[in-house]
Design a protein around this motif. Structure first.
Motif, short mmCIF file in Angstrom:
data_model
loop_
_atom_site.label_atom_id
_atom_site.label_comp_id
_atom_site.label_asym_id
_atom_site.label_seq_id
_atom_site.Cartn_x
_atom_site.Cartn_y
_atom_site.Cartn_z
N GLN A 75 4.19 -28.69 -7.12
CA GLN A 75 3.81 -28.80 -5.71
C GLN A 75 4.90 -28.26 -4.79
O GLN A 75 4.66 -28.06 -3.61
CB GLN A 75 3.49 -30.24 -5.35
CG GLN A 75 2.22 -30.72 -6.03
CD GLN A 75 1.88 -32.13 -5.64
OE1 GLN A 75 2.74 -33.01 -5.64
NE2 GLN A 75 0.63 -32.35 -5.31
N ASN A 76 6.07 -28.03 -5.35
CA ASN A 76 7.18 -27.54 -4.53
C ASN A 76 7.28 -26.02 -4.51
O ASN A 76 7.69 -25.45 -3.51
CB ASN A 76 8.50 -28.11 -5.04
CG ASN A 76 8.56 -29.60 -4.97
OD1 ASN A 76 7.75 -30.26 -5.60
ND2 ASN A 76 9.45 -30.13 -4.18
N VAL A 77 6.97 -25.41 -5.64
CA VAL A 77 7.03 -23.94 -5.70
C VAL A 77 5.81 -23.41 -6.45
O VAL A 77 5.39 -23.98 -7.45
CB VAL A 77 8.32 -23.41 -6.37
CG1 VAL A 77 9.55 -23.77 -5.56
CG2 VAL A 77 8.46 -23.90 -7.79
N GLN A 78 5.27 -22.31 -5.93
CA GLN A 78 4.21 -21.60 -6.62
C GLN A 78 4.49 -20.10 -6.52
O GLN A 78 4.92 -19.63 -5.46
CB GLN A 78 2.82 -21.88 -6.01
CG GLN A 78 2.38 -23.33 -6.05
CD GLN A 78 2.72 -24.05 -4.77
OE1 GLN A 78 2.57 -23.50 -3.68
NE2 GLN A 78 3.20 -25.28 -4.89
N THR A 79 4.28 -19.42 -7.61
CA THR A 79 4.43 -17.97 -7.63
C THR A 79 3.03 -17.38 -7.80
O THR A 79 2.39 -17.61 -8.82
CB THR A 79 5.34 -17.54 -8.80
OG1 THR A 79 6.55 -18.29 -8.74
CG2 THR A 79 5.66 -16.06 -8.72
N LEU A 80 2.59 -16.69 -6.77
CA LEU A 80 1.25 -16.13 -6.80
C LEU A 80 1.33 -14.60 -6.74
O LEU A 80 2.25 -14.05 -6.16
CB LEU A 80 0.42 -16.65 -5.63
CG LEU A 80 0.23 -18.17 -5.63
CD1 LEU A 80 0.90 -18.78 -4.43
CD2 LEU A 80 -1.23 -18.52 -5.67
N PHE A 81 0.35 -13.96 -7.33
CA PHE A 81 0.33 -12.50 -7.36
C PHE A 81 -0.91 -12.04 -6.61
O PHE A 81 -2.02 -12.50 -6.88
CB PHE A 81 0.33 -12.01 -8.80
CG PHE A 81 1.61 -12.38 -9.52
CD1 PHE A 81 2.72 -11.55 -9.48
CD2 PHE A 81 1.73 -13.59 -10.19
CE1 PHE A 81 3.91 -11.89 -10.11
CE2 PHE A 81 2.91 -13.95 -10.83
CZ PHE A 81 4.00 -13.09 -10.78
N LEU A 82 -0.67 -11.14 -5.67
CA LEU A 82 -1.74 -10.71 -4.76
C LEU A 82 -1.93 -9.21 -4.82
O LEU A 82 -0.97 -8.46 -5.07
CB LEU A 82 -1.38 -11.06 -3.32
CG LEU A 82 -0.84 -12.44 -2.97
CD1 LEU A 82 -0.45 -12.48 -1.49
CD2 LEU A 82 -1.88 -13.48 -3.26
N THR A 83 -3.13 -8.78 -4.54
CA THR A 83 -3.37 -7.36 -4.29
C THR A 83 -2.87 -7.07 -2.86
O THR A 83 -2.67 -8.01 -2.07
CB THR A 83 -4.87 -7.02 -4.37
OG1 THR A 83 -5.52 -7.71 -3.30
CG2 THR A 83 -5.46 -7.45 -5.71
N PRO A 84 -2.69 -5.80 -2.50
CA PRO A 84 -2.29 -5.51 -1.12
C PRO A 84 -3.30 -6.03 -0.09
O PRO A 84 -2.95 -6.24 1.07
CB PRO A 84 -2.20 -3.98 -1.10
CG PRO A 84 -1.93 -3.61 -2.52
CD PRO A 84 -2.67 -4.60 -3.35
N ALA A 85 -4.53 -6.27 -0.53
CA ALA A 85 -5.54 -6.82 0.38
C ALA A 85 -5.45 -8.34 0.49
O ALA A 85 -6.23 -8.97 1.21
CB ALA A 85 -6.93 -6.41 -0.10
N ARG A 108 0.89 -1.19 0.00
CA ARG A 108 0.00 0.00 0.00
C ARG A 108 0.91 1.22 0.00
O ARG A 108 1.44 1.63 1.03
CB ARG A 108 -0.90 0.00 1.22
CG ARG A 108 -1.98 -1.05 1.13
CD ARG A 108 -3.02 -0.87 2.23
NE ARG A 108 -3.88 -2.04 2.26
CZ ARG A 108 -3.66 -3.11 3.02
NH1 ARG A 108 -2.64 -3.13 3.85
NH2 ARG A 108 -4.48 -4.15 2.98
N GLY A 109 1.08 1.77 -1.17
CA GLY A 109 2.10 2.80 -1.34
C GLY A 109 1.83 4.10 -0.63
O GLY A 109 2.75 4.80 -0.25
N GLY A 110 0.61 4.47 -0.47
CA GLY A 110 0.31 5.77 0.14
C GLY A 110 -1.16 6.07 0.05
O GLY A 110 -1.98 5.15 0.01
N GLU A 111 -1.48 7.34 0.02
CA GLU A 111 -2.88 7.76 -0.01
C GLU A 111 -3.56 7.33 -1.31
O GLU A 111 -4.68 6.87 -1.31
CB GLU A 111 -2.96 9.29 0.13
CG GLU A 111 -2.48 9.81 1.49
CD GLU A 111 -3.37 9.34 2.64
OE1 GLU A 111 -4.60 9.45 2.52
OE2 GLU A 111 -2.82 8.85 3.63
#
Lengths: 154, 220
Positions: free
Chosen positions: B54-64, A130-133
């Motif tokens: 099953q050994n490695v996974q690269t996942l992309f997430l939102t900050p939430a 979360r970079g900022g505002e």
């Protein structure tokens, strides 16, 4: 089902025959052509159509369905593929190759990237993401799940 | 991946600048595979994209903590860069999308990607767990140092992998890619915590064993 079986044979045979040396590209198939066992080399393998293209010693091209072949001939095809795919490089190996560690991954010119900083706690990663505002300042998180320790044994 | 992909300067630059990196260990997770352990300086062996899913996974997430993209198994630097680019673009789209439409954007983006990779509608719409799961082809081949050059067609997110003559491993690689994208389509924006409780929709329920032909110094 047949395809799965052949793929299994293919993979197992890769492991079993990986050290065989190629002396001649031509192989003696049990498949009979013109009253004789066919002597030919494998030039193409079509995974989708499940057929193989062979060229005989006489230069005749034949496309043969895998289903027509017996197990010994399938093994020969695996052997031929293995030769083509995993043959040793022709050039002489470097005498003192650099160990393939971080140092070996330097780009030409000696450019080295910054080592990555990995968070071990999601909360901290999320705070940084979360970079900022403004929402535009947010960054995505790349989550690397690994069996073991990224910094140690894995 | 540590020795080859995460050490590549362009990968490092992209990941440091445009992403926040987070790692966890799946040690003890029943869905994790098994492997011969490697120390950081062990030499890297040849590997197919998707090996050791099953050994490695690269996942992309939102900050939430919502998963919007995933790639399981080994990714060579060029594959990882392709996944990073895709994730960046999709994340930017999500940022500009109203909350109630974000899941749809995830699904549509992955569908579009699969179509670009020449997957058919039947393949994309097939139902069932791990439909695209590639054969768990772990390479333990002595003298197989040509694999990486041979597999150019199987890298870069499978773009060149539609020609099985050029690349007989393409079906396995593409199967893994299909599984990954379908996971994201079927469960768009799945929470990381929920995934952590049950990763099997992505990694399957089988048991894989990963070993590169470089061996390993740590044992397991």
């Amino acid at each position: 089902m047949r395809r799965v079986c052949f793929i299994a044979v293919l993979c197992l045979s890769f492991a079993w025959t990986a050290t065989l040396a190629a002396a001649d590209d031509f192989l003696k198939f049990k498949l009979i052509r013109n009253g004789q066992p066919l002597e030919a080399r494998v030039v193409q393998y079509d995974f989708v159509e499940q057929n193989v293209t062979l060229v005989s010693r006489e230069g005749q091209e034949l496309v043969v369905s895998i289903s027509e072949l017996g197990t010994p001939d399938k093994r020969l095809i695996v052997k031929a593929l293995e030769r083509q795919l995993f043959q040793k490089p022709s050039r002489t190996p470097e005498k003192n190759p650099a160990p393939n560690d971080l140092a070996a991954n330097r780009m030409p010119g000696g450019v080295v990237g910054e080592p990555l900083v990995w968070h071990a706690k999601f909360k901290l990663a999320a705070e940084q993401a979360r970079g900022g505002e403004a929402v535009d300042d947010d960054r995505p998180i790349v989550w690397f799940r690994v069996l073991g320790d990224l910094r140690g044994l894995m | 991946m540590r020795t080859v992909s995460f050490s590549q300067p362009q990968v490092q630059q992209t990941m440091s600048r445009d992403f926040v990196c987070f790692t966890t260990s799946t040690e003890g997770d029943p869905s994790a595979g098994e492997s011969i352990r490697h120390r950081p300086k062990d030499p890297a062996g040849p590997c197919l994209r998707g090996n050791g899913q099953q050994n490695v996974q690269t996942l992309f997430l939102t900050p939430a903590g919502e998963i919007f993209h995933a790639a399981s198994g080994y990714l060579a630097p060029e594959d990882l860069l392709a996944e990073l680019r895709f994730a960046q673009e999709l994340f930017a789209k999500l940022q500009a999308t109203p909350p109630n439409q974000r899941a749809g954007v995830v699904t549509a983006s992955h569908r579009e990607r699969l179509e670009q990779l020449q997957f058919t509608a039947d393949q994309i719409d097939a139902k069932g767990p791990n439909l695209g799961m590639g054969m768990n082809l772990q390479l333990v081949l002595p003298n197989s140092n040509n694999i990486n050059s041979f597999l150019q067609g199987a890298t870069q997110a499978g773009q060149g992998a539609t020609n099985p003559m050029a690349d007989p491993f393409a079906p396995f690689v593409r199967g893994q890619i299909l599984t990954d994208q379908k996971f994201c389509m079927d469960q768009p924006l799945l929470s990381a915590s929920k995934f952590e409780r049950d990763p099997t929709p992505l990694v399957g329920t089988g048991k894989s064993f990963f070993m590169s032909n470089s061996g390993g110094s740590g044992g397991r």
